[in-house]
Each structure stands twice: as C-alpha cells, then as structure tokens.
Design a protein around this motif. Structure first.
Motif, short mmCIF file in Angstrom:
data_model
loop_
_atom_site.label_atom_id
_atom_site.label_comp_id
_atom_site.label_asym_id
_atom_site.label_seq_id
_atom_site.Cartn_x
_atom_site.Cartn_y
_atom_site.Cartn_z
N SER A 277 17.41 2.69 -6.79
CA SER A 277 16.49 2.52 -7.92
C SER A 277 15.80 1.17 -7.86
CB SER A 277 17.25 2.66 -9.24
OG SER A 277 18.26 1.66 -9.32
N LEU A 278 16.06 0.37 -6.82
CA LEU A 278 15.45 -0.95 -6.70
C LEU A 278 14.02 -0.83 -6.17
CD1 LEU A 278 18.41 -2.84 -4.95
CD2 LEU A 278 17.92 -2.69 -7.40
N THR A 279 13.24 -1.88 -6.41
CA THR A 279 11.95 -2.00 -5.74
C THR A 279 12.13 -2.98 -4.59
OG1 THR A 279 11.24 -3.75 -7.26
CG2 THR A 279 10.64 -1.50 -7.81
N GLY B 194 14.34 -2.18 -10.66
CA GLY B 194 13.13 -1.51 -11.09
C GLY B 194 12.91 -1.73 -12.59
N ARG C 39 9.06 1.36 -4.58
CA ARG C 39 10.35 1.79 -5.11
C ARG C 39 11.07 2.57 -4.02
NH1 ARG C 39 12.50 1.99 -9.97
NH2 ARG C 39 10.56 1.33 -10.93
#
Length: 320
Positions: free
Chosen positions: A155-157, A278, A318
């Motif tokens: 879920s990270l960018t 995110g 993302r």
C-alpha cells in the motif's frame, strides 16, 4: 445525548452571541438566517435549556447562554488557531520527520546528505533510523524510507531513484589461492560469505548477460551477517567471496583490495527507492525532505558512478 458535542451548533451560537444578531451571524458565516436559527434551537434542545430570549425587537442571552457563549467563543478561537497552525505546517516545512534507511547506505550516503537540508530548513528536525531490516512504515510511525530492494506490492507509494549494481567480489590473494571461476557452478568449491537479508539468503541466482543462461548456487562459508559492510574485512582478509553492492565495494575495487569475478553474469536487479505511506498530501516538511533525497541520490555518489544522473524524476507510483 451522543458522545460528541455539536461543535457546529456551538460555533454558530458563539457567533450569534458575538454579533447579537441572527442575521449578523448568518452574514459572517455565509449561512442562511434559517440555518443559524435552527442550529441555536438544536443546541437548546440538546442541552435542555434556553440560551437566549428573542422577539422581533429584543435579543438577550440568558445566564446559561452567557456562560456557554464565553466557553464556545474560546473553543472557536482555539480551533481557529489549531487550523491556522496546521495550515502553516502544510505550507512551510516545520516539525519532525521520521526517516528510515539501510545501515551501510545510511551511514555513508544518507547521513552526509542531511546537514545541507537541515541548514536550509532550520524549523525541521529528523529522526533517522538505520537498519537493514525492513521496517513497518505505518506501524513504526515513519514518514518515509529509503529501501534497496526489488519491492513487493504494497500500500506504499514508491519513487525509483536509481538501480543498485551488485557484483561478486573477492580479494586477489583469495583468488590466487583458490582460483578464478568462469561459471557460477564453480562456486560450490569456494567459501561464500552471506548476507542475511537477501530474498534467498542461502542461495545466489545468476543470469548470463549474453546468453540468458540461469544458474543457482547454494552458499557454504564461514560467515553470514545482517549487514553487508560487515563482510568487507573478511573479504579483504581473503576468507571468501561475497555478493556486494557497488556503493560498498567501489573504493576497495579501485584500490586493488578486491576484484570483481564472474563479470559476465548478472545478479537479480534491485533498486534504491524512496517510499512513503499512501494517502493524501504530505506535510511540507516530509515533501521537502523527500525532494532533497531524490535530488541527492539521482546524482553521482562516488568517482566513476555512472548510474547517477541529474534528470527529472518520474512521479511516485503506488505499489499496490
């Protein structure tokens, strides 16, 4: 009664008390007079008391109304101050940024990149966490991190800053004694020093740069460490072969303490990424630090570094 106070009605009532007028409060707040009147009525019903006496010609606060008006006005003032402070921080870099980075890369390259940033942003402070172990950004309360890896979906960018080249290296003395290999299969006869945080810490995977042939080697050797820099002394002492990133071994290669072996075989690609949780817009302090790190780590970092570049970066993407 609901658990949360009717903050909207309290704020409207505070403005009514201040202006001594429903129409004046409505004009100040950009609301209709009916909306203002309904909010005051709603508040009176909630509290079970009359807050003001009103007729077509007369407007007066009751004792309860005067007490509540003073508290409501203070509440609105504090809310306005909090909002102004938050808005100021979203525009001007100010406050603490928690940054995570790998140990060796962090000591050698990240830490030296911070003084210039801090000098330009005196209202920002940085909490730098160095570890080769992948930290949980959200659970650990980190604003951003530098990661050297082939990143999995999450879920990270992430913003890719540069590829990280890795080589198989050993000391000339070791290679004179044990022989120079021409194929990864030869490595089963060698002492292989391991790095614990590889995706497959007990094996090395290779691909021939010309033919595409693949090879997998199981490691056996006297040392494994959870930090790649910790292998350097043993490498230079001639105790074995190790897979090392170029940012660690470039000086030892240049000065002849180590040499690259199997140059026609590549290791799996990894990259330096700048990652962050995110979500919505980032505070100015976080955005400023991320832009600074991106500029630093897309430029050459050591003599002969041909990976670094000064070019516009693609926007963060993302991973999920």
């Amino acid at each position: 009664m609901s658990k949360l106070p009717d903050l909207e009605a309290l704020a409207i009532f505070a403005r009514v008390a201040e202006t001594q007028s429903f129409s004046g409060a409505a004009e100040a707040l950009g609301l209709s007079k009916a909306t203002v009147s309904k909010a005051v009525t709603r508040l009176e019903q909630r509290l079970g008391t009359t807050l003001l006496h009103r007729t077509s010609r007369r407007f007066a606060l009751t004792d309860s109304g005067r007490t509540l008006a003073a508290r409501a006005a203070q509440m609105v003032h504090e809310a306005e101050e909090a909002e102004a402070q938050a808005l100021d921080q979203s525009i001007t870099p100010r406050g603490l940024v928690r940054l995570a980075a790998p140990m060796s890369f962090g000591m050698t390259y990240v830490a030296p990149a911070l003084p210039d940033f801090l000098a330009r942003h005196p209202d920002v402070s940085i909490d730098l966490h160095l570890s080769d172990e992948t930290v949980d950004l959200v659970g650990g309360g980190f604003d951003c991190a530098l990661r050297i890896a082939a990143l999995p979906d999450s879920s990270l960018t992430a913003r890719k800053l540069r590829p990280i080249r890795r080589h198989l290296v050993a000391s000339p003395d070791y290679l004179e004694q044990r022989g120079r290999s021409s194929h990864p299969d030869d490595l089963v006869r060698h002492a292989c020093l391991g790095y614990a945080y590889l995706p497959t810490p007990n094996t090395w995977r290779f691909r021939h740069v010309t033919t595409g042939e693949e090879a997998v080697v199981r490691l056996a050797g006297p040392l494994r460490a959870n930090n790649a820099d910790a292998l350097t002394a043993s490498l230079c002492a001639g105790l074995g072969i190790a897979e090392q990133p170029e940012f660690i071994h470039w000086r030892d290669i240049a000065e002849g303490r180590l040499e690259v072996i199997l140059p026609d075989w590549s290791l799996p690609e990894i990259n330096l990424h700048l990652v962050a949780p995110g979500g919505g817009p980032r505070p100015a302090r976080v955005a400023a630090l991320m832009d600074h790190l991106a500029a630093v780590f897309t430029a050459p970092l050591w003599p002969g570094d041909t990976v670094g570049r000064r070019a516009p970066l693609a926007p963060a993407s993302r991973l999920a």
